[in-house]
Design a protein around this motif. Structure first.
Motif, PDB file in Angstrom:
ATOM      1  N   GLY A 171       0.825  -1.205   0.000  1.00 29.52           N
ATOM      2  CA  GLY A 171       0.000   0.000   0.000  1.00 29.52           C
ATOM      3  C   GLY A 171       0.859   1.254   0.000  1.00 29.52           C
ATOM      4  O   GLY A 171       1.414   1.638   1.043  1.00 29.52           O
ATOM      5  N   PRO A 172       1.019   1.913  -1.137  1.00 25.84           N
ATOM      6  CA  PRO A 172       1.934   3.056  -1.203  1.00 25.84           C
ATOM      7  C   PRO A 172       1.475   4.275  -0.421  1.00 25.84           C
ATOM      8  O   PRO A 172       2.303   5.053   0.056  1.00 25.84           O
ATOM      9  CB  PRO A 172       2.015   3.349  -2.709  1.00 25.84           C
ATOM     10  CG  PRO A 172       0.748   2.817  -3.279  1.00 25.84           C
ATOM     11  CD  PRO A 172       0.406   1.614  -2.450  1.00 25.84           C
ATOM     12  N   GLY A 173       0.155   4.462  -0.279  1.00 27.42           N
ATOM     13  CA  GLY A 173      -0.340   5.630   0.448  1.00 27.42           C
ATOM     14  C   GLY A 173       0.039   5.588   1.916  1.00 27.42           C
ATOM     15  O   GLY A 173       0.623   6.541   2.453  1.00 27.42           O
ATOM     16  N   THR A 189       0.042  -3.800  -6.257  1.00 28.69           N
ATOM     17  CA  THR A 189      -0.025  -2.455  -5.706  1.00 28.69           C
ATOM     18  C   THR A 189      -0.996  -1.634  -6.539  1.00 28.69           C
ATOM     19  O   THR A 189      -1.626  -2.168  -7.470  1.00 28.69           O
ATOM     20  CB  THR A 189       1.359  -1.784  -5.651  1.00 28.69           C
ATOM     21  OG1 THR A 189       1.264  -0.599  -4.856  1.00 28.69           O
ATOM     22  CG2 THR A 189       1.865  -1.441  -7.044  1.00 28.69           C
ATOM     23  N   LEU A 190      -1.106  -0.355  -6.236  1.00 25.54           N
ATOM     24  CA  LEU A 190      -1.977   0.532  -6.994  1.00 25.54           C
ATOM     25  C   LEU A 190      -1.424   1.934  -6.963  1.00 25.54           C
ATOM     26  O   LEU A 190      -0.551   2.277  -6.151  1.00 25.54           O
ATOM     27  CB  LEU A 190      -3.412   0.517  -6.471  1.00 25.54           C
ATOM     28  CG  LEU A 190      -3.740   1.324  -5.210  1.00 25.54           C
ATOM     29  CD1 LEU A 190      -5.237   1.428  -5.028  1.00 25.54           C
ATOM     30  CD2 LEU A 190      -3.091   0.701  -3.988  1.00 25.54           C
ATOM     31  N   GLY A 191      -1.915   2.755  -7.893  1.00 24.56           N
ATOM     32  CA  GLY A 191      -1.489   4.140  -7.965  1.00 24.56           C
ATOM     33  C   GLY A 191      -2.590   5.016  -8.519  1.00 24.56           C
ATOM     34  O   GLY A 191      -3.571   4.519  -9.075  1.00 24.56           O
ATOM     35  N   MET A 225       2.032   6.226 -13.203  1.00 28.42           N
ATOM     36  CA  MET A 225       2.647   5.656 -12.007  1.00 28.42           C
ATOM     37  C   MET A 225       2.438   4.149 -11.946  1.00 28.42           C
ATOM     38  O   MET A 225       3.348   3.394 -11.577  1.00 28.42           O
ATOM     39  CB  MET A 225       2.090   6.314 -10.744  1.00 28.42           C
ATOM     40  CG  MET A 225       2.774   5.818  -9.477  1.00 28.42           C
ATOM     41  SD  MET A 225       2.272   6.734  -7.997  1.00 28.42           S
ATOM     42  CE  MET A 225       3.050   8.320  -8.331  1.00 28.42           C
ATOM     43  N   VAL A 226       1.251   3.703 -12.339  1.00 28.95           N
ATOM     44  CA  VAL A 226       0.980   2.266 -12.319  1.00 28.95           C
ATOM     45  C   VAL A 226       1.898   1.534 -13.302  1.00 28.95           C
ATOM     46  O   VAL A 226       2.410   0.452 -13.016  1.00 28.95           O
ATOM     47  CB  VAL A 226      -0.502   1.999 -12.620  1.00 28.95           C
ATOM     48  CG1 VAL A 226      -0.758   0.515 -12.814  1.00 28.95           C
ATOM     49  CG2 VAL A 226      -1.373   2.535 -11.482  1.00 28.95           C
ATOM     50  N   LYS A 227       2.128   2.139 -14.474  1.00 25.84           N
ATOM     51  CA  LYS A 227       3.053   1.538 -15.429  1.00 25.84           C
ATOM     52  C   LYS A 227       4.455   1.428 -14.840  1.00 25.84           C
ATOM     53  O   LYS A 227       5.177   0.450 -15.081  1.00 25.84           O
ATOM     54  CB  LYS A 227       3.081   2.350 -16.720  1.00 25.84           C
ATOM     55  CG  LYS A 227       1.833   2.192 -17.571  1.00 25.84           C
ATOM     56  CD  LYS A 227       1.897   3.065 -18.823  1.00 25.84           C
ATOM     57  CE  LYS A 227       0.641   2.923 -19.657  1.00 25.84           C
ATOM     58  NZ  LYS A 227       0.665   3.819 -20.850  1.00 25.84           N
ATOM     59  N   TYR A 235       0.259  -7.686 -10.239  1.00 27.62           N
ATOM     60  CA  TYR A 235      -1.111  -7.227 -10.493  1.00 27.62           C
ATOM     61  C   TYR A 235      -1.210  -5.816  -9.934  1.00 27.62           C
ATOM     62  O   TYR A 235      -0.579  -5.479  -8.926  1.00 27.62           O
ATOM     63  CB  TYR A 235      -2.157  -8.166  -9.889  1.00 27.62           C
ATOM     64  CG  TYR A 235      -2.092  -8.342  -8.392  1.00 27.62           C
ATOM     65  CD1 TYR A 235      -3.021  -7.739  -7.556  1.00 27.62           C
ATOM     66  CD2 TYR A 235      -1.116  -9.155  -7.797  1.00 27.62           C
ATOM     67  CE1 TYR A 235      -2.973  -7.904  -6.175  1.00 27.62           C
ATOM     68  CE2 TYR A 235      -1.062  -9.332  -6.423  1.00 27.62           C
ATOM     69  CZ  TYR A 235      -1.987  -8.702  -5.623  1.00 27.62           C
ATOM     70  OH  TYR A 235      -1.945  -8.859  -4.262  1.00 27.62           O
ATOM     71  N   VAL A 236      -1.963  -4.969 -10.609  1.00 26.06           N
ATOM     72  CA  VAL A 236      -1.964  -3.543 -10.271  1.00 26.06           C
ATOM     73  C   VAL A 236      -3.374  -2.971 -10.401  1.00 26.06           C
ATOM     74  O   VAL A 236      -4.215  -3.516 -11.099  1.00 26.06           O
ATOM     75  CB  VAL A 236      -1.001  -2.752 -11.186  1.00 26.06           C
ATOM     76  CG1 VAL A 236       0.447  -3.097 -10.883  1.00 26.06           C
ATOM     77  CG2 VAL A 236      -1.310  -2.994 -12.663  1.00 26.06           C
ATOM     78  N   ALA A 237      -3.573  -1.853  -9.709  1.00 26.35           N
ATOM     79  CA  ALA A 237      -4.847  -1.140  -9.794  1.00 26.35           C
ATOM     80  C   ALA A 237      -4.582   0.338  -9.997  1.00 26.35           C
ATOM     81  O   ALA A 237      -3.531   0.857  -9.602  1.00 26.35           O
ATOM     82  CB  ALA A 237      -5.668  -1.353  -8.525  1.00 26.35           C
ATOM     83  N   VAL A 238      -5.543   1.014 -10.599  1.00 24.24           N
ATOM     84  CA  VAL A 238      -5.440   2.449 -10.807  1.00 24.24           C
ATOM     85  C   VAL A 238      -6.730   3.111 -10.329  1.00 24.24           C
ATOM     86  O   VAL A 238      -7.834   2.672 -10.670  1.00 24.24           O
ATOM     87  CB  VAL A 238      -5.160   2.786 -12.293  1.00 24.24           C
ATOM     88  CG1 VAL A 238      -6.271   2.269 -13.196  1.00 24.24           C
ATOM     89  CG2 VAL A 238      -4.962   4.286 -12.486  1.00 24.24           C
ATOM     90  N   GLY A 239      -6.586   4.139  -9.488  1.00 23.15           N
ATOM     91  CA  GLY A 239      -7.728   4.951  -9.095  1.00 23.15           C
ATOM     92  C   GLY A 239      -8.841   4.211  -8.374  1.00 23.15           C
ATOM     93  O   GLY A 239      -8.643   3.170  -7.754  1.00 23.15           O
TER      94      GLY A 239
END
Length: 269
Positions: A178-180, A217-219, A224-226, A235-239
């Motif tokens: 979790g980057p936040g 993770t997510l961004g 940023m996700v790229k 696996y990634v998420a955006v917004g």
């Protein structure tokens, strides 16, 4: 095999595809948002019970909505330390759960125990619920432990320091950084571009890959996700649904009022 087959876990199948599966967060708590984004083309959607207004009735209806689309649902429970919440989410039909703020291997072991039936854990048994297709999936109790995927979320430098021991816990299927919250723990809240955040994000991806553990993770932006994918995230998420709505609303209002309001939204994960 279709994700609607009773004896499969669709999220695990997604992890086998060549490109990292792309998801987004569902935070508004509405089945219509969940269904719409499920048809938009996302591979997976996370129903977020940790932040926002989503309760179990919302989760039940949102799972029904996502299951009418090609997307795969994940449910993030509100806490990692309440077995009753885990049991209810699983009984509602969630097969992949995300657990926030996991700090050590002992906590990860408690999580796995809450998600598994005996003898592997202490999940309470009921025969008739949505997960068992209201009793018509007669083998659910026998297969549930294998069908349930546990994703543990590492959100502090201390948790990332213990990445290998957490990943080694039997029953932990994937990690999620979790980057936040990581930025907050490092004293640069919301600044995901901070060098310390980026260094730990890169290290976590490399170390997870070294031990063969999927990590996500997510961004807030596609760019940023790229960059996270380039670091090695699986696996990634955006917004989120609310982010998409607010960004579009702000853009439309800016055009209508003849001004430029392109300030990025502050997004917390």
């Amino acid at each position: 095999m279709s994700k609607h087959q009773p004896d499969t876990n669709a999220f695990r199948t997604l992890l086998d595809q060549p490109a990292p599966p792309l998801g987004t967060w569902l935070m508004a708590g509405t089945p219509s948002n969940a269904e719409a984004l499920g048809h938009a083309g996302f591979d997976w959607l996370l129903i977020d019970m940790e932040h926002g207004p989503i309760d179990f009735r919302d989760t039940w209806q949102m799972l029904q909505a996502v299951d009418c689309t090609p997307a795969t649902p994940i449910v993030r429970v509100s806490t990692s330390d309440d077995p009753a919440l885990v049991k209810r989410a699983l009984d509602l039909g969630a097969r992949t759960l995300m657990f926030p703020y996991v700090q050590n291997a002992e906590q990860a072991r408690r999580i796995v125990a809450s998600a598994k039936y005996p003898p592997l854990g202490q999940r309470g048994f009921a025969g008739v619920h949505r997960a068992s297709r209201y009793g018509t999936f007669s083998d659910y109790g026998k297969l549930a432990n294998d069908l349930t995927t546990c994703i543990v979320q590492l959100e502090t430098p201390e948790a990332i320091d213990r990445l290998e021991e957490i990943a080694a816990v039997e029953g932990v299927d994937a990690l999620f950084i979790g980057p936040g919250d990581l930025s907050a723990a490092l004293g640069c809240m919301g600044n995901l571009q901070d060098e310390r955040v980026q260094t730990l994000m890169r290290s976590a991806a490399q170390r997870a890959r070294a031990v063969g553990m999927p990590v996500g993770t997510l961004g807030p932006t596609p760019e940023m996700v790229k960059s996270f994918v380039e670091m090695g995230y699986d696996y990634v998420a955006v917004g989120s649904d609310l982010v998409f709505m607010m960004q579009q609303a702000k853009a439309v209002l800016a055009r209508m009022k003849g001004c430029a309001d392109n300030a990025p939204l502050k997004v917390a994960y």
